[in-house]
Write a protein that holds these residues in place. Structure first.
Motif, PDB file in Angstrom:
ATOM      1  N   ALA A  23       0.854  -1.183   0.000  1.00 37.72           N
ATOM      2  CA  ALA A  23       0.000   0.000   0.000  1.00 37.72           C
ATOM      3  C   ALA A  23       0.895   1.239   0.000  1.00 37.72           C
ATOM      4  O   ALA A  23       2.108   1.161   0.219  1.00 37.72           O
ATOM      5  N   LYS A  24       0.282   2.360  -0.239  1.00 36.03           N
ATOM      6  CA  LYS A  24       0.984   3.637  -0.213  1.00 36.03           C
ATOM      7  C   LYS A  24       1.445   3.939   1.209  1.00 36.03           C
ATOM      8  O   LYS A  24       0.728   3.669   2.173  1.00 36.03           O
ATOM      9  N   GLY A  25       2.650   4.481   1.364  1.00 38.57           N
ATOM     10  CA  GLY A  25       3.136   4.804   2.695  1.00 38.57           C
ATOM     11  C   GLY A  25       4.545   5.359   2.681  1.00 38.57           C
ATOM     12  O   GLY A  25       5.109   5.691   1.635  1.00 38.57           O
ATOM     13  N   GLN A  26       5.129   5.435   3.887  1.00 35.30           N
ATOM     14  CA  GLN A  26       6.478   5.967   4.061  1.00 35.30           C
ATOM     15  C   GLN A  26       7.350   4.943   4.774  1.00 35.30           C
ATOM     16  O   GLN A  26       6.923   4.322   5.755  1.00 35.30           O
ATOM     17  N   ILE A  27       8.573   4.778   4.281  1.00 42.57           N
ATOM     18  CA  ILE A  27       9.522   3.861   4.907  1.00 42.57           C
ATOM     19  C   ILE A  27       9.986   4.473   6.234  1.00 42.57           C
ATOM     20  O   ILE A  27      10.501   5.592   6.275  1.00 42.57           O
ATOM     21  N   VAL A  28       9.785   3.731   7.328  1.00 44.00           N
ATOM     22  CA  VAL A  28      10.183   4.233   8.640  1.00 44.00           C
ATOM     23  C   VAL A  28      11.349   3.439   9.232  1.00 44.00           C
ATOM     24  O   VAL A  28      11.925   3.840  10.245  1.00 44.00           O
ATOM     25  N   PHE A  29      11.693   2.290   8.602  1.00 41.11           N
ATOM     26  CA  PHE A  29      12.826   1.508   9.105  1.00 41.11           C
ATOM     27  C   PHE A  29      13.386   0.651   7.974  1.00 41.11           C
ATOM     28  O   PHE A  29      12.652   0.017   7.228  1.00 41.11           O
TER      29      PHE A  29
ATOM     30  N   LEU B 149      14.557 -11.284  12.377  1.00 38.47           N
ATOM     31  CA  LEU B 149      14.000 -11.004  11.053  1.00 38.47           C
ATOM     32  C   LEU B 149      15.087 -10.696  10.025  1.00 38.47           C
ATOM     33  O   LEU B 149      14.792 -10.615   8.835  1.00 38.47           O
ATOM     34  N   GLY B 150      16.323 -10.531  10.504  1.00 43.08           N
ATOM     35  CA  GLY B 150      17.401 -10.205   9.576  1.00 43.08           C
ATOM     36  C   GLY B 150      17.190  -8.840   8.962  1.00 43.08           C
ATOM     37  O   GLY B 150      16.718  -7.900   9.627  1.00 43.08           O
ATOM     38  N   LEU B 151      17.515  -8.709   7.684  1.00 47.29           N
ATOM     39  CA  LEU B 151      17.313  -7.433   6.997  1.00 47.29           C
ATOM     40  C   LEU B 151      15.814  -7.218   6.785  1.00 47.29           C
ATOM     41  O   LEU B 151      15.131  -8.040   6.164  1.00 47.29           O
ATOM     42  N   ALA B 152      15.323  -6.112   7.316  1.00 46.74           N
ATOM     43  CA  ALA B 152      13.868  -5.880   7.291  1.00 46.74           C
ATOM     44  C   ALA B 152      13.552  -4.451   6.868  1.00 46.74           C
ATOM     45  O   ALA B 152      14.376  -3.537   7.002  1.00 46.74           O
ATOM     46  N   VAL B 153      12.336  -4.289   6.375  1.00 45.13           N
ATOM     47  CA  VAL B 153      11.789  -2.979   6.002  1.00 45.13           C
ATOM     48  C   VAL B 153      10.443  -2.827   6.697  1.00 45.13           C
ATOM     49  O   VAL B 153       9.644  -3.772   6.735  1.00 45.13           O
ATOM     50  N   ARG B 154      10.205  -1.626   7.239  1.00 45.52           N
ATOM     51  CA  ARG B 154       8.906  -1.348   7.861  1.00 45.52           C
ATOM     52  C   ARG B 154       8.317  -0.107   7.201  1.00 45.52           C
ATOM     53  O   ARG B 154       9.009   0.898   7.022  1.00 45.52           O
TER      54      ARG B 154
ATOM     55  N   VAL C 100      15.060   0.455  -0.779  1.00 43.05           N
ATOM     56  CA  VAL C 100      14.500   1.737  -0.325  1.00 43.05           C
ATOM     57  C   VAL C 100      15.315   2.266   0.847  1.00 43.05           C
ATOM     58  O   VAL C 100      16.136   1.552   1.439  1.00 43.05           O
ATOM     59  N   LYS C 101      15.075   3.537   1.173  1.00 43.55           N
ATOM     60  CA  LYS C 101      15.756   4.187   2.293  1.00 43.55           C
ATOM     61  C   LYS C 101      14.734   4.761   3.255  1.00 43.55           C
ATOM     62  O   LYS C 101      13.592   5.071   2.866  1.00 43.55           O
ATOM     63  N   LYS C 102      15.129   4.913   4.499  1.00 46.19           N
ATOM     64  CA  LYS C 102      14.237   5.489   5.507  1.00 46.19           C
ATOM     65  C   LYS C 102      13.797   6.884   5.073  1.00 46.19           C
ATOM     66  O   LYS C 102      14.589   7.684   4.589  1.00 46.19           O
ATOM     67  N   GLY C 103      12.516   7.161   5.248  1.00 49.30           N
ATOM     68  CA  GLY C 103      11.951   8.447   4.869  1.00 49.30           C
ATOM     69  C   GLY C 103      11.382   8.483   3.469  1.00 49.30           C
ATOM     70  O   GLY C 103      10.649   9.417   3.114  1.00 49.30           O
ATOM     71  N   GLN C 104      11.680   7.486   2.667  1.00 52.48           N
ATOM     72  CA  GLN C 104      11.206   7.438   1.279  1.00 52.48           C
ATOM     73  C   GLN C 104       9.708   7.118   1.237  1.00 52.48           C
ATOM     74  O   GLN C 104       9.210   6.326   2.023  1.00 52.48           O
ATOM     75  N   HIS C 105       9.003   7.752   0.299  1.00 51.07           N
ATOM     76  CA  HIS C 105       7.585   7.458   0.101  1.00 51.07           C
ATOM     77  C   HIS C 105       7.437   6.437  -1.025  1.00 51.07           C
ATOM     78  O   HIS C 105       8.126   6.528  -2.046  1.00 51.07           O
ATOM     79  N   VAL C 106       6.555   5.488  -0.825  1.00 52.23           N
ATOM     80  CA  VAL C 106       6.351   4.424  -1.815  1.00 52.23           C
ATOM     81  C   VAL C 106       4.877   4.299  -2.147  1.00 52.23           C
ATOM     82  O   VAL C 106       4.006   4.716  -1.372  1.00 52.23           O
ATOM     83  N   GLN C 107       4.613   3.719  -3.309  1.00 51.55           N
ATOM     84  CA  GLN C 107       3.252   3.440  -3.758  1.00 51.55           C
ATOM     85  C   GLN C 107       3.022   1.936  -3.727  1.00 51.55           C
ATOM     86  O   GLN C 107       3.961   1.144  -3.733  1.00 51.55           O
ATOM     87  N   ARG C 108       1.752   1.543  -3.703  1.00 48.10           N
ATOM     88  CA  ARG C 108       1.412   0.119  -3.771  1.00 48.10           C
ATOM     89  C   ARG C 108       2.031  -0.488  -5.039  1.00 48.10           C
ATOM     90  O   ARG C 108       1.891   0.041  -6.137  1.00 48.10           O
ATOM     91  N   GLY C 109       2.751  -1.610  -4.875  1.00 50.02           N
ATOM     92  CA  GLY C 109       3.365  -2.288  -6.003  1.00 50.02           C
ATOM     93  C   GLY C 109       4.820  -1.934  -6.235  1.00 50.02           C
ATOM     94  O   GLY C 109       5.500  -2.610  -7.019  1.00 50.02           O
TER      95      GLY C 109
END
Length: 248
Positions: free
Chosen positions: A165-171, A178-183, A202-211
């Motif tokens: 879904a649309k959102g912002q990378i916070v971690f 969990l090893g290497l993880a993205v939140r 991706v990097k922390k703070g980056q905005h992403v779209q679904r898909g």
């Protein structure tokens, strides 16, 4: 002859007004259907209507004929549609425009919520399979009953992992077992977690779209093979991700 022409013009205007009123009614009925579907309360009608009143007499009365009989000078006997009919239609159109604007606003807000709600599989269903469900399971490491707070989706090494879904990378980084993880934080309600990656895109703070591709499948951390550990948190509470994977 002038009165006949004026009467014809008046009839034409009235027919157009009646047609316009019928079309406004059709659109209002459709607007009401959409409002009901969206759970919206109908818009309150304007206070009062068009001001009307005065004495009324039978249209066949001799008084009316006597009042309208004098021909008057040329050009003064022109008839026109009653102003209240025009004003009534304009008021209807104005109210209908307000109702449609409310519907558009509601749809835009609902679309914004849907954009931020996880709704697809983070891995292409054609390239993966579910290796462990959400809930109680026998741990592959201890052989004891434990509660699995996510969903394990297995596949080949390097399989693309997508934001659901649309959102912002916070971690982005190593997160214990969990090893290497993205939140990703999607809105005030939803967060998603993607674990055991072999590479993050991706990097922390980056905005992403679904898909959007956010990383690739791996076996980092505590894992028995290549897979993705996928979590959905709603108001900080883990829920079953499978119920939100509409494309599975």
């Amino acid at each position: 002859a002038e009165n006949r022409a004026a009467n014809m013009e008046l009839r034409d205007v009235k027919e157009k007004m009646e047609h316009l009123n019928r079309e406004v009614l059709k659109v209002r009925q459709k607007a009401g259907y959409i409002q009901n579907f969206l759970g919206m309360s109908p818009a309150a009608s304007g206070k009062g209507g068009i001001g009307q009143g005065g004495m009324e007499i039978d249209p066949r009365s001799s008084r009316l004929r006597a009042a309208s009989s004098p021909p008057g000078p040329p050009g003064t006997g022109r008839l026109r549609a009653p102003a209240r009919e025009e004003a009534s239609s304009l008021q209807d159109i104005g109210q209908l425009d307000g109702e449609l604007q409310r519907i558009i606003g509601t749809l835009e807000k609902r679309q914004e919520r849907l954009d931020h709600m996880p709704s697809i599989s983070p891995v292409d269903p054609q390239q993966s399979w579910i290796s462990s469900s959400f809930g109680l399971r026998t741990s592959p490491f201890t052989n004891k009953k434990q509660f699995h707070v996510g969903l394990d989706i297995a596949g080949s090494e390097g399989t693309p992992i997508m934001a659901t879904a649309k959102g912002q990378i916070v971690f982005v980084g190593t997160n214990g077992s969990l090893g290497l993880a993205v939140r990703i934080r999607h809105d005030s309600a939803y967060e998603t977690v993607y674990g055991h990656l072999n590479k993050a895109m991706v990097k922390k703070g980056q905005h992403v779209q679904r898909g959007d591709v956010i990383g690739h499948m791996g076996d980092s951390g505590k894992a028995t093979g290549y897979h993705l550990h996928y979590e959905i948190k709603k108001h900080d509470k883990n829920i079953d991700p499978f119920e939100y994977m509409m494309d599975w």
